[in-house]
Write a protein that holds these residues in place. Structure first.
Motif, PDB file in Angstrom:
ATOM      1  N   GLY A 174       4.620  61.562  33.336  1.00 42.31           N
ATOM      2  CA  GLY A 174       4.921  61.396  34.758  1.00 42.31           C
ATOM      3  C   GLY A 174       6.129  60.499  34.948  1.00 42.31           C
ATOM      4  N   ALA A 175       6.514  60.347  36.220  1.00 46.65           N
ATOM      5  CA  ALA A 175       7.652  59.475  36.541  1.00 46.65           C
ATOM      6  C   ALA A 175       7.432  58.835  37.903  1.00 46.65           C
ATOM      7  CB  ALA A 175       8.950  60.278  36.549  1.00 46.65           C
ATOM      8  N   GLY A 176       7.931  57.609  38.036  1.00 45.26           N
ATOM      9  CA  GLY A 176       7.911  56.916  39.321  1.00 45.26           C
ATOM     10  C   GLY A 176       9.231  56.198  39.502  1.00 45.26           C
ATOM     11  N   ALA A 177       9.642  56.016  40.755  1.00 43.89           N
ATOM     12  CA  ALA A 177      10.944  55.385  41.009  1.00 43.89           C
ATOM     13  C   ALA A 177      10.888  54.562  42.286  1.00 43.89           C
ATOM     14  CB  ALA A 177      12.024  56.463  41.139  1.00 43.89           C
ATOM     15  N   VAL A 178      11.738  53.550  42.335  1.00 44.52           N
ATOM     16  CA  VAL A 178      11.952  52.837  43.601  1.00 44.52           C
ATOM     17  C   VAL A 178      13.451  52.731  43.858  1.00 44.52           C
ATOM     18  CG1 VAL A 178       9.830  51.459  43.365  1.00 44.52           C
ATOM     19  CG2 VAL A 178      12.022  50.463  42.646  1.00 44.52           C
ATOM     20  N   VAL A 179      13.795  52.656  45.140  1.00 45.41           N
ATOM     21  CA  VAL A 179      15.159  52.304  45.539  1.00 45.41           C
ATOM     22  C   VAL A 179      15.126  50.813  45.845  1.00 45.41           C
ATOM     23  CG1 VAL A 179      16.986  52.656  47.239  1.00 45.41           C
ATOM     24  CG2 VAL A 179      15.581  54.597  46.483  1.00 45.41           C
ATOM     25  N   LEU A 180      16.013  50.071  45.192  1.00 48.37           N
ATOM     26  CA  LEU A 180      16.063  48.616  45.353  1.00 48.37           C
ATOM     27  C   LEU A 180      17.407  48.264  45.981  1.00 48.37           C
ATOM     28  CD1 LEU A 180      14.241  46.139  44.442  1.00 48.37           C
ATOM     29  CD2 LEU A 180      15.942  45.822  42.644  1.00 48.37           C
ATOM     30  N   GLU A 181      17.341  47.654  47.169  1.00 48.10           N
ATOM     31  CA  GLU A 181      18.604  47.415  47.893  1.00 48.10           C
ATOM     32  C   GLU A 181      18.831  45.936  48.180  1.00 48.10           C
ATOM     33  OE1 GLU A 181      19.930  50.133  50.928  1.00 48.10           O
ATOM     34  OE2 GLU A 181      18.059  51.261  50.741  1.00 48.10           O
ATOM     35  N   ALA A 182      20.100  45.576  48.289  1.00 48.26           N
ATOM     36  CA  ALA A 182      20.485  44.221  48.688  1.00 48.26           C
ATOM     37  C   ALA A 182      19.974  43.958  50.103  1.00 48.26           C
ATOM     38  CB  ALA A 182      22.003  44.096  48.655  1.00 48.26           C
ATOM     39  N   SER A 183      19.433  42.746  50.303  1.00 46.13           N
ATOM     40  CA  SER A 183      18.840  42.444  51.609  1.00 46.13           C
ATOM     41  C   SER A 183      18.835  40.934  51.840  1.00 46.13           C
ATOM     42  CB  SER A 183      17.403  42.972  51.642  1.00 46.13           C
ATOM     43  OG  SER A 183      16.714  42.496  52.761  1.00 46.13           O
ATOM     44  N   ASP A 184      18.855  40.545  53.101  1.00 48.30           N
ATOM     45  CA  ASP A 184      18.721  39.122  53.395  1.00 48.30           C
ATOM     46  C   ASP A 184      17.261  38.733  53.593  1.00 48.30           C
ATOM     47  OD1 ASP A 184      21.394  38.527  53.147  1.00 48.30           O
ATOM     48  OD2 ASP A 184      21.825  39.231  55.180  1.00 48.30           O
ATOM     49  N   GLU A 185      16.395  39.747  53.582  1.00 48.62           N
ATOM     50  CA  GLU A 185      14.951  39.464  53.706  1.00 48.62           C
ATOM     51  C   GLU A 185      14.265  39.802  52.395  1.00 48.62           C
ATOM     52  OE1 GLU A 185      13.361  41.917  56.862  1.00 48.62           O
ATOM     53  OE2 GLU A 185      15.265  41.637  57.902  1.00 48.62           O
ATOM     54  N   PRO A 186      13.177  39.073  52.074  1.00 51.41           N
ATOM     55  CA  PRO A 186      12.443  39.420  50.856  1.00 51.41           C
ATOM     56  C   PRO A 186      11.752  40.782  51.028  1.00 51.41           C
ATOM     57  CG  PRO A 186      11.435  37.526  51.985  1.00 51.41           C
ATOM     58  CD  PRO A 186      12.588  37.972  52.816  1.00 51.41           C
ATOM     59  N   GLY A 187      11.599  41.581  50.001  1.00 53.55           N
ATOM     60  CA  GLY A 187      12.152  41.332  48.726  1.00 53.55           C
ATOM     61  C   GLY A 187      11.220  40.903  47.594  1.00 53.55           C
ATOM     62  N   ILE A 188      11.892  41.029  46.458  1.00 51.78           N
ATOM     63  CA  ILE A 188      11.273  40.519  45.242  1.00 51.78           C
ATOM     64  C   ILE A 188      11.331  39.002  45.319  1.00 51.78           C
ATOM     65  CG2 ILE A 188      11.592  40.344  42.744  1.00 51.78           C
ATOM     66  CD1 ILE A 188      12.400  43.320  42.808  1.00 51.78           C
ATOM     67  N   VAL A 189      10.171  38.359  45.184  1.00 50.20           N
ATOM     68  CA  VAL A 189      10.149  36.906  45.352  1.00 50.20           C
ATOM     69  C   VAL A 189      10.084  36.147  44.040  1.00 50.20           C
ATOM     70  CG1 VAL A 189       9.409  36.585  47.734  1.00 50.20           C
ATOM     71  CG2 VAL A 189       7.704  37.157  46.069  1.00 50.20           C
ATOM     72  N   ALA A 190       9.503  36.740  43.007  1.00 48.50           N
ATOM     73  CA  ALA A 190       9.461  36.041  41.709  1.00 48.50           C
ATOM     74  C   ALA A 190       9.193  37.058  40.601  1.00 48.50           C
ATOM     75  CB  ALA A 190       8.368  34.983  41.716  1.00 48.50           C
ATOM     76  N   THR A 191       9.750  36.762  39.424  1.00 46.30           N
ATOM     77  CA  THR A 191       9.541  37.634  38.260  1.00 46.30           C
ATOM     78  C   THR A 191       9.220  36.774  37.044  1.00 46.30           C
ATOM     79  OG1 THR A 191      11.885  37.611  37.660  1.00 46.30           O
ATOM     80  CG2 THR A 191      11.176  39.378  39.131  1.00 46.30           C
ATOM     81  N   ASP A 192       8.558  37.377  36.072  1.00 44.96           N
ATOM     82  CA  ASP A 192       8.180  36.625  34.869  1.00 44.96           C
ATOM     83  C   ASP A 192       8.042  37.621  33.713  1.00 44.96           C
ATOM     84  OD1 ASP A 192       7.217  34.024  33.747  1.00 44.96           O
ATOM     85  OD2 ASP A 192       5.412  35.218  33.363  1.00 44.96           O
ATOM     86  N   LEU A 193       8.904  37.514  32.719  1.00 45.47           N
ATOM     87  CA  LEU A 193       8.878  38.451  31.587  1.00 45.47           C
ATOM     88  C   LEU A 193       8.648  37.726  30.265  1.00 45.47           C
ATOM     89  CD1 LEU A 193      11.954  40.807  32.216  1.00 45.47           C
ATOM     90  CD2 LEU A 193       9.562  41.159  32.896  1.00 45.47           C
ATOM     91  N   HIS A 194       7.965  38.407  29.343  1.00 50.11           N
ATOM     92  CA  HIS A 194       7.735  37.838  28.009  1.00 50.11           C
ATOM     93  C   HIS A 194       7.688  38.931  26.953  1.00 50.11           C
ATOM     94  CE1 HIS A 194       6.672  33.879  29.622  1.00 50.11           C
ATOM     95  NE2 HIS A 194       6.119  34.575  30.606  1.00 50.11           N
ATOM     96  N   ALA A 195       7.888  38.514  25.703  1.00 50.47           N
ATOM     97  CA  ALA A 195       7.672  39.404  24.560  1.00 50.47           C
ATOM     98  C   ALA A 195       7.220  38.562  23.366  1.00 50.47           C
ATOM     99  CB  ALA A 195       8.953  40.148  24.211  1.00 50.47           C
ATOM    100  N   ASP A 196       6.461  39.182  22.485  1.00 54.15           N
ATOM    101  CA  ASP A 196       6.059  38.514  21.244  1.00 54.15           C
ATOM    102  C   ASP A 196       6.055  39.548  20.117  1.00 54.15           C
ATOM    103  OD1 ASP A 196       4.943  37.196  19.135  1.00 54.15           O
ATOM    104  OD2 ASP A 196       3.341  36.251  20.299  1.00 54.15           O
TER     105      ASP A 196
END
Ligand code: UT7
Length: 332
Positions: A174-196
């Protein structure tokens, strides 16, 4: 990456979602019959009880990740009120690319009828979409892109060992997609990535192309119990990390949209975060585990069902081979 320009937007916002499942649906009964032909025993009861999966979709022969992705992207662009010509960045999270190279993102770009914008693949297996969204968020906020397509697309049916009942009943395409646009309103508020990378052996496809042939075994291998134990722990820690970074608490989460691998992992994560199960988006029963596509597929299903609404706070989470994991907190 560019330095943030004085005119760089404060946020990157999801303005449209889309998804696509190939039409061939296999119920657990269909899988049981398929495996019986090979002398491999399974049952609807085992699969449902251990995973929550009731069905998955498989792409037809010759249909690639970019073919699934282009449908998902068209739906996402339509939902955002954008056309492909508006797109200035494409990131495709996939572990089942169309070819070794060029990237699936380049094929997708061409199938969308556009050219020129940067397009690249990102490989973080089932955490791929959360990784791709984090990278796109950083590029949009840096002023490097204003309208990005962020995609998860997989044809895992191509890398399944149908003699291994412990893995082949779990995955789908399957596939999924989002359109992510520049904005003055939130939005993505926080991210956290890891690998081991110490845990690379518990979930892998150990084959490679060399000297004109495939070396090693190009089929998926998984130590399910080891993955299960790690997944429950890291999904909780990544969730807590994005909440802390954004100064929010569990009570602020309207929807948990985790990687769709196993209903028991999702229930465990919800319990640890004290979220009622009604606040967890679950599509694993109908999609199986679609790796990098699972989170955007689940998000789009919930949006189109009228469950996830504008203004709500979403916790997206991924975990997978690598070992990789991460979370993205979104004001939708
Ligand atoms: O996307 C990346 C993230 N991946 C995941 O999160 C997957 C995480 N792991 C899991 O979801 C679970 O570990 C599995 C669903 C893969 C397996 O569940 P489990 O409860 O850990 O089962 P198990 O591997 O311990 O196997 C239990 C039994 C075994 O039989 P014995 O040795 O007890 O006689 C297996 O041979 O179940 C048997 N079994 C099956 N039986 C019927 C394994 N697969 C099947 C099957 N049908 N398909």
């Amino acid at each position: 990456m560019n330095q943030p320009s004085p005119t760089a937007p404060r946020y990157a916002r999801i303005t449209g979602t889309g998804s696509y499942l190939p039409p061939r649906r296999l119920s657990n009964a269909d899988m049981t019959a398929l495996l019986a032909e090979r002398g491999v025993e399974t049952s609807d009861e085992w699969i449902v009880e251990r995973t929550g999966i009731r069905a998955r979709h498989f792409a037809a022969a010759g249909v690639c990740s970019s073919d699934l992705a282009v449908h998902a992207c068209r739906h996402a662009l339509e939902a955002a009120g954008r056309s492909a010509d508006d797109v200035d960045l494409i990131i495709v999270a996939t572990s089942t690319p169309d070819m070794v190279f060029p990237s699936t993102a380049c094929f997708l770009q061409h199938k969308l009828g556009i050219s020129g914008c940067p397009a690249f693949d990102l490989q973080a297996v089932c955490a791929g979409f959360v990784y791709a969204l984090t990278v796109a968020d950083a590029m949009v906020r840096a002023g490097s892109a204003r309208c990005a397509l962020v995609v998860g697309a997989e044809v895992f049916s191509r890398i399944l060992d149908f003699n291994d009942r412990g893995t082949c009943v779990l995955f789908g395409d399957g596939a999924g997609a989002v359109v992510l646009e520049a904005s003055d309103e939130p939005g993505i508020v926080a991210t956290d990535l890891h690998a081991d990378g110490r845990h690379s052996g518990i979930l892998c496809v150990p084959g490679t192309v060399s000297g004109g042939q495939v070396l090693g075994d190009p089929l998926l291998k998984m130590d399910g119990q080891a993955v299960f134990k790690l997944a429950v722990g890291v999904l909780e820690s990544a969730a807590r990390a994005v909440l802390e970074k954004s100064g929010r608490s569990e009570a602020d989460i309207d929807w948990l949209i985790p990687h769709q691998a196993n209903i028991r992992i999702m229930q465990g994560t919800a319990r640890k975060l004290k979220l009622p199960l009604e606040r967890v988006v679950v599509t694993v029963h109908e999609h199986g585990n679609t790796s990098a596509a699972s989170v955007p597929l689940a998000l789009d299903a919930a949006v189109r069902a009228g469950r996830v609404k504008k203004g709500e706070t979403l916790l997206l989470e991924g975990v997978g081979g690598g070992f990789t994991w991460g979370a993205v907190l979104v004001d939708f």
